[in-house]
Design an enzyme around this catalytic site. Structure first.
Site, PDB file in Angstrom:
ATOM      1  N   GLY A 470      63.897  88.460 104.362  1.00 48.18           N
ATOM      2  CA  GLY A 470      62.484  88.119 104.529  1.00 48.18           C
ATOM      3  C   GLY A 470      62.056  88.378 105.957  1.00 48.18           C
ATOM      4  O   GLY A 470      60.893  88.207 106.323  1.00 48.18           O
ATOM      5  N   THR A 471      63.035  88.798 106.738  1.00 43.71           N
ATOM      6  CA  THR A 471      62.839  88.981 108.164  1.00 43.71           C
ATOM      7  C   THR A 471      62.139  90.291 108.483  1.00 43.71           C
ATOM      8  O   THR A 471      61.665  90.479 109.590  1.00 43.71           O
ATOM      9  CB  THR A 471      64.208  88.937 108.834  1.00 43.71           C
ATOM     10  N   ARG A 613      61.081  92.913 123.121  1.00 40.93           N
ATOM     11  CA  ARG A 613      60.196  93.879 122.476  1.00 40.93           C
ATOM     12  C   ARG A 613      59.784  93.404 121.081  1.00 40.93           C
ATOM     13  O   ARG A 613      60.617  92.906 120.326  1.00 40.93           O
ATOM     14  CB  ARG A 613      60.927  95.219 122.347  1.00 40.93           C
ATOM     15  N   ASN A 616      57.714  94.883 115.195  1.00 42.89           N
ATOM     16  CA  ASN A 616      56.642  95.038 114.213  1.00 42.89           C
ATOM     17  C   ASN A 616      55.744  93.820 114.370  1.00 42.89           C
ATOM     18  O   ASN A 616      56.161  92.688 114.130  1.00 42.89           O
ATOM     19  CB  ASN A 616      57.218  95.111 112.793  1.00 42.89           C
ATOM     20  N   LYS A 618      53.295  92.664 112.784  1.00 44.14           N
ATOM     21  CA  LYS A 618      52.958  91.881 111.594  1.00 44.14           C
ATOM     22  C   LYS A 618      54.131  91.001 111.152  1.00 44.14           C
ATOM     23  O   LYS A 618      53.979  89.799 110.942  1.00 44.14           O
ATOM     24  CB  LYS A 618      52.568  92.838 110.463  1.00 44.14           C
ATOM     25  N   THR A 619      55.299  91.609 111.015  1.00 44.05           N
ATOM     26  CA  THR A 619      56.431  90.808 110.529  1.00 44.05           C
ATOM     27  C   THR A 619      56.905  89.839 111.604  1.00 44.05           C
ATOM     28  O   THR A 619      57.380  88.745 111.288  1.00 44.05           O
ATOM     29  CB  THR A 619      57.595  91.703 110.062  1.00 44.05           C
ATOM     30  N   GLY A 687      65.926  87.767 119.473  1.00 39.41           N
ATOM     31  CA  GLY A 687      65.662  87.185 118.150  1.00 39.41           C
ATOM     32  C   GLY A 687      64.346  86.428 118.123  1.00 39.41           C
ATOM     33  O   GLY A 687      63.926  85.859 119.124  1.00 39.41           O
ATOM     34  N   GLU A 690      63.954  82.257 114.731  1.00 41.48           N
ATOM     35  CA  GLU A 690      64.196  80.824 114.870  1.00 41.48           C
ATOM     36  C   GLU A 690      63.401  80.182 115.999  1.00 41.48           C
ATOM     37  O   GLU A 690      63.086  78.996 115.949  1.00 41.48           O
ATOM     38  CB  GLU A 690      65.697  80.600 115.084  1.00 41.48           C
TER      39      GLU A 690
END
Ligand SMILES: Cc1cc2nc3c(=O)[nH]c(=O)nc-3n(C[C@H](O)[C@H](O)[C@H](O)COP(=O)(O)OP(=O)(O)OC[C@H]3O[C@@H](n4cnc5c(N)ncnc54)[C@H](O)[C@@H]3O)c2cc1C
Ligand code: SF4
Ligand code: FES
Ligand code: FES
Lengths: 728, 168, 328
Positions: A470-471, A613, A616, A618-619, A687, A690
């Site tokens: 889902g990442t 960086r 994306n 949106k995601t 990351g 989280e």
């Protein structure tokens, strides 16, 4: 051909920014999106398999002891029942993340209520479910298993820090805070229950499962079964959420594999929701003492964080509560200690953002108390205490955008700066107020491999056993490859979640994108070198976009009917030890607290984050939204309840374990503070999955105080807790 | 009365075992796995389907209770080649992450917009009577039977609003 | 789920006949029964599907009230024009319960009969006197946050979890029951649910073979009608405490105050003395406290649910204050 890259130095060349396709970072819609919204994306239990039998796990009804008898015959006589399996290889707990070996096996020995002890297999699901309930089990119970973390001795974990003299600093401090917070257990509660379909072809095993880290899971499964890894294939193309609960192989995977072998036919095992709750992972409850010593102006001179968590005897995992506390704020006198209580509740393990998810809400709650004592704006207090470098290790930060996030977040939220007083705004029955907190999450990165093939037809193929839980992995890997090779993302086919492909990093600890993304980057760079040689330029001078070189030569022509394939192998190098790397951010929340009932509703919330960086837009934003949503759960609704006598998880379903519902979540704002973290990964990303929940709960808690004057030290802040703390 | 059930316009005979839930019937017997099982106890909404125009949780109903009924599942709302407006909007607004709750969300939202058009009130409605509006708060309340653990709610609401406003 | 034989009842006689058997049950919406059958809390050998026996109409009664079919869905009831205009407390109570998907399936009869959400009741591997008489009560000394502070016994401290019935209690609705013998009897909602006492397995007054056919509401009662539900999420959670209130004011004093309380006991709690204490009194904190004192006179917490006692008091304040304002 494999290209190996080990990162020992910061990646300053910024290659990705020099590429010409211009697709990286863009808010490209998920490439697998249409499959998901039309219900055509298959999840683990949904593969059509001819002649598949159905298995249902049987779980223990005692806390500790031994299974001394199973009345198999009675169950085997029931309609449709094919087998009752209690093979000694059955696993009784999920593997912890990155375990790489089988978790505890041997279903005869019981160490928590609800532990799997057998599998019943039947022709249909209804038959298996009924038969599983009918299996009579004889136990030899070992009474008196401790289940209360408060009632047992604790073990100190490695990593205690004692620096300077905290007690002295506290005594001398102009302002000091010494408070104890508690947090309750949490469940991942991914929407897709754990499921597996196992099928053998001779000695070759194929399992469709719902797992996050196939690169480790394959070894865990092979080890559990006592077979060679080469004989095992794991497939997890779509995973209905993981949040830590699918890091290691879970009990149904091994059970399905054993049953399928015994019966010589495919077997599907899907855990019931109650089983997912009771025999996968819990996040440990915590008790955390925070000691903060500050000078007249609020500059920290002492910092203490002491946490007690729990787990089963023999489990190495201990909720790493202090992870970000080690470096987030200054304070020369330090004491940080983590202790574990050994109790017989279900396995404690990783649940989204292990550590900071509960450590940060406590720390940031204490900071709010300190800001009030010092009499300064809580944003100001944080800004004052951002260390130049890691206050314990003395290492530089790879990058640290905390100050920018605090300032930009405050501005965008419309934060009312200055010293704050509770109970200033009332709207009918509701007290209204605001609160803020910092966000921090230690950055992890891991080895990863991915194969990229630039096809003679001018499209590309990316293959790795990395998962997309889902990442957004499907999409960002296509964007990275597209950016490097001059292709639109829809010209890049990404194949994930199959151990036939090279080993990726797996999805866990928020490291997936940066690690596997770097492997794709390394592979693409090698392909570019090949292409550059064909064009006759340096790789650094090769400009590709829309399938063409800057001189207008098409990739198809350059390839001349050949494919170019490279496997990228990325390994984090010594650089890991040269920097302290983390994502940072800030949360701002406005809440209303009902002055009669103590009900709390979040009116609006904003998170500002710096995580390297943005691959994306949106995601990435969605990941942040998800994190903030979890923050709301931690702050207001989520709590596992354990029976005080036998330690069983009582509220083991989605009606009574309260994950936030749509109406709990107001409009949310996300601000991404762009940066390039050259030391974090070759693609300069960190990351994000989280970070969005590491501290957000404190922004809500602090807002509850600001709104209503109720200073609460126990999460979640349900009406009972709020009322207890509410001044009259 | 008939002993068949219509799923997305195709007639099927009912299962022999009365224990078969409508959910397991469509997933297992018909292979329509777009409808998801998240809890099997009416607690998550992943199994939402539309029966005779009304959304329900297919896990808490027996297939044999639906003779003569017309059931629409996510597969009946659109396909990758011809997605519905809501399906498109969910993609555009990133109204999902793992995608497991998504078919349920979309079936639910499809029927929900009709409920608002019918002026059915909700817990969030100021007044029980009169015209109902597609506000954020109304959508949030009416969609609260569909859990999304990935936390895509904000985008789900945006996607639904988008479609509601388009068609308004 | 145990195997069972399934019969579609065509007329109420079928249903009565089948369910007269102790091991048979009626299934309506199925949203509670199937949930519990999957957990093997309920293990009927026979199911009578009563969805096609009629009794799903909502219609005017001779005295100007409203008869609501037992098999009408919760949604059909809440959106019915007359329920919305004349009995808003009922519409509000229904809309505050469960989710739209569940309400679309749930029937009014099933809603009245829904069983407790006690964690030990739904877990067949734990002791529970309601499920298995004599096995003990897991909730006492266990996790009892949802549990009763009124009318519990040392056998069982479960609550009746529903919302709709709380509003029906404030409205003094009547439950119409077709008996196994073919006659009809009527029971006030206020007497429909049972307190546990020494018979915790008994949820309500229905006997084997009895089918609820309708619920009747009195002629419109007017007044300010409020349903207030305090819960841990902003939607889709059972009530910690809920209050259905029908209030009227005259010259600044309460002239009507029909109140019923959810989340506190194994029935919607209704105490006539509360209305008596309120009527003729001004809406002041003292008045509210007096009403709360009566309500909570015999309240007793079991540790985890102690908070319900102050919460009920505070919620009562909120509701009365609000109602008095609106009614004035
Ligand atoms: C996740 C979840 C959350 C929920 N939240 C709420 C909530 O917040 N508030 C709330 O009030 N409710 C809530 N509910 C409960 C829901 O309202 C009930 O399940 C529903 O009303 C039951 O109606 P049904 O028709 O489906 O009953 P069924 O499941 O069909 O039957 C329930 C019982 O009633 C009996 N019965 C049914 N009809 C009749 C009849 N006419 N005569 C005699 N006996 C009959 C059945 O034999 C059975 O014993 C929730 C349920 C779920 C699953
Ligand atoms: S409170 Fe009642 S329902 Fe709950 S365990 Fe005790 S006896 Fe059973
Ligand atoms: S599977 Fe039906 S509501 Fe969860
Ligand atoms: S998208 Fe994963 S649960 Fe909603």
């Amino acid at each position: 051909m494999t290209v190996h890259f080990k990162q020992d130095k910061p990646e300053q060349s910024n290659r990705l920014d020099g590429m010409k396709q211009g697709v990286l970072g863009k808010g490209v819609s998920r490439l697998e999106g249409l499959a998901k919204v039309t219900g055509t994306a298959p999840y683990a239990a949904e593969y059509p398999v001819e002649g598949c039998a159905e298995g249902v796990l049987v779980t223990s009804t005692i806390t500790r002891g031994e299974v001394v008898g199973l009345d198999k015959d009675a169950v085997l006589a029931m309609p449709g029942v094919l087998a009752v399996i209690d093979d000694s290889r059955l696993t009784t707990r999920p593997a912890q993340g990155t375990a790489n070996e089988a978790p505890k096996q041997g279903p005869k020995t019981i160490s928590y209520w609800g532990q799997p002890i057998a599998l019943v297999v039947a022709e249909t699901f209804e038959q298996a479910r009924d038969a599983a309930k009918h299996l009579t089990v004889k136990y030899r119970e070992e009474e008196g298993a401790p289940v209360d973390p408060q009632a047992v001795e604790t073990e100190e974990k490695d990593g205690t820090v004692r620096q300077g003299d905290l007690a002295h600093a506290m005594a001398e401090a102009a302002h000091s805070v010494d408070v104890t917070f508690t947090t309750r257990g949490h469940a991942s509660a991914a929407m897709e229950p754990h499921a597996a379909i196992a099928e053998w072809d001779g000695d070759k095993l194929t399992v469709h499962a719902s797992l996050q880290m196939l690169n480790y899971n394959i070894s865990e499964l092979a080890d559990a079964l006592g077979v060679e890894e080469d004989d095992v294939r794991l497939i997890s193309r779509f995973v209905g959420g993981g949040f830590g609960s699918k890091l290691g192989i879970s009990e149904e995977v091994v059970a399905a594999a054993i049953a399928a072998k015994d019966l010589a036919r495919p077997v599907r095992v899907v855990m019931s929701r109650q089983q997912v709750f009771q025999c996968i992972m819990r996040r440990s409850e915590t008790t955390q003492r925070l000691r903060l010593a500050a000078d007249e102006d609020g500059k920290l001179t002492g910092f203490g964080h002491h946490a007690v968590v729990s787990n089963l005897p023999g489990e190495v995992f201990a909720e790493p509560v202090l992870q970000s506390s080690h470096f987030l704020y200054s304070g020369e006198n330090r004491e940080l200690m983590l202790e574990v209580a050994r109790i017989h509740r279900m396995t404690a393990g990783s649940v989204r953002a292990p550590g900071e998810a509960v450590g940060m809400p406590a720390l940031e709650g204490a900071m709010d108390v300190l800001a009030e004592k010092v009499g300064i704006d809580p944003v100001e207090l944080r800004l004052k205490n951002i260390p130049e470098q890691d206050p314990e290790e003395g290492l530089p930060f790879s990058s640290n955008k905390l100050a920018e996030c605090l300032k930009q977040g405050a501005e965008a939220f419309g934060w009312d700066s200055g010293p704050r007083k509770p109970r200033q705004h009332q709207d009918g029955e509701w007290w209204v107020g605001t609160g803020m907190a910092s966000a921090a999450r230690a950055h992890s990165i891991s080895e990863a491999r991915a194969k990229v093939t630039l096809k003679s037809d001018g499209t590309a193929l990316v293959e790795t056993d990395m998962t997309d839980i889902g990442t957004g992995t499907y999409t960002i890997l296509a964007q990275i490859a597209g950016e490097m090779l001059g292709l639109e993302p829809n010209k890049v086919l990404v194949e994930l979640g199959d151990t036939r492909h090279p080993r990726g990093s797996g999805s866990g600890g928020s490291w997936g994108a940066a690690s596997t993304g770097s492997a794709v980057y390394v592979a693409c760079k090698a392909i570019r070198e090949d292409l550059a040689a064909r064009v006759g330029v340096e790789e650094t001078a090769l400009e590709l976009s829309q399938g063409k070189t800057s001189a207008g030569k098409s990739l198809i022509d350059l390839l001349g009917g050949e494919d170019i394939a490279r496997e990228g192998h990325y390994e984090p190098g010594d650089i890991k030890d040269d920097y302290t790397a983390a994502g940072f951010g800030a949360f701002f929340a406005q809440v209303r607290v009902n002055r009669y009932t103590g009900e709390t509703r979040v009116d609006r919330m904003l998170g500002a984050f710096g995580f390297g960086r943005v691959l994306n837009h949106k995601t990435a934003r969605s990941q942040c939204l998800g994190g903030i949503t979890w923050s709301i759960g931690v702050a207001l609704t989520e709590a596992l309840e354990f029976d005080p006598r036998d330690g069983h998880l009582v509220n083991c379903d989605l009606a009574e374990y309260h994950v936030p519902v749509n109406r709990d979540v107001p409009e949310l704002d996300v601000l991404m503070v762009e940066e390039r973290d050259a030391a974090a990964s070759p693609i300069q990303a960190k990351g994000i999955g989280e970070l969005g929940m590491c501290g957000g709960a404190a922004a809500i808690a602090n807002a509850i105080y600001n709104a209503s004057g109720a200073r609460i030290f126990d999460y979640p802040m349900t009406p009972d807790h709020v009322l207890k703390a509410m001044p009259d | 009365m008939s002993d068949t059930i219509s799923i997305n316009g195709t007639q099927h005979s009912l299962p022999d075992d009365p224990r078969r839930s409508l959910l397991d019937f469509v997933r297992q017997d018909l292979g329509l796995t777009g409808t998801k099982k998240g809890c099997d106890h009416g607690q998550c909404g992943a199994c939402t389907v539309i029966v005779n125009g009304i959304r329900i949780n297919s896990c808490l109903t027996l297939a044999v209770m639906h003779d003569g009924d017309e059931v629409t599942t996510i597969e009946g709302l659109g396909t990758p080649e011809a997605p519905s407006e809501l399906q498109k909007a969910f993609v555009a607004h990133d109204g999902f992450q793992c995608g497991y709750c998504t078919p349920g969300q979309i079936c639910s939202a499809t029927a929900m917009l009709q409920e608002i058009a019918n002026n059915w009130p909700s817990d969030a409605s100021e007044s029980l009577e009169g015209e109902m509006n597609v506000t954020g708060e109304e959508i949030r309340e009416r969609m609260s039977g569909n859990l999304c653990r990935c936390g895509a709610y904000a985008n789900i609401v945006a996607a639904i609003r988008d479609v509601a406003e388009e068609s308004a | 789920m145990r195997p069972f034989s399934y019969t579609k009842a065509r007329v109420i006689e079928d249903a009565r006949q089948i369910t007269a058997d102790e091991s048979a049950m009626a299934i309506a919406g199925g949203t509670n029964l199937l949930d519990l059958m999957k957990l093997q809390v309920e293990t009927p050998h026979k199911l009578a599907d009563i969805n096609r026996i009629g009794f799903d109409e909502i219609k005017k009664t001779a005295d100007g009230g409203l008869s609501i079919g037992a098999l009408a869905t919760n949604t059909a009831t809440a959106v019915h024009p007359r329920v919305r205009s004349d009995y808003p407390v009922l519409a509000r109570a229904i809309l505050s319960g469960a989710t739209q998907q569940l309400r679309n399936k749930a029937t009014n009869g099933g809603n009245l009969c829904q069983r407790t959400r006690c964690f030990y009741f739904t877990n067949i591997d734990q002791p529970c006197n309601k499920r298995e008489p004599g096995s003990g009560c897991g909730a006492i000394d266990g996790i009892a946050k949802l549990h009763a502070v009124l009318g519990a016994s040392d056998q069982c401290i479960a609550t009746y979890p529903g919302d709709m019935a709380v509003a029906l209690s404030a409205l003094d609705a009547q439950v119409h029951i077709a008996t196994a013998g073919g006659s009809e009897r009527t029971v006030p909602v206020r007497d429909f649910h049972c307190l546990p006492g020494d018979t915790p397995w008994r949820d309500n007054v229905l006997e084997d073979g009895e089918i609820i056919t309708a619920i009747t509401l009195p002629a419109p009662v007017g007044g300010t009608q409020i349903y207030r539900k305090v819960r841990e999420r902003s939607s889709y959670a059972f009530a910690l405490v809920s209050i259905a209130a029908i209030v009227e004011m005259k010259d600044g004093l309460f002239s009507r105050a029909d109140l019923a309380f959810g989340g506190l006991a194994h029935k919607p709690w209704h105490d006539l003395r509360i209305a008596e204490a309120l009527i003729g009194q001004p809406p002041t904190a003292q008045t509210f406290d007096k009403a709360a004192d009566i309500l909570l006179e015999i309240a007793r917490g079991y540790g985890e649910n102690d908070f319900k006692i102050p919460l009920a008091r505070r919620t009562l304040h909120a509701v009365l204050e609000h109602a008095a304002e609106e009614a004035a």
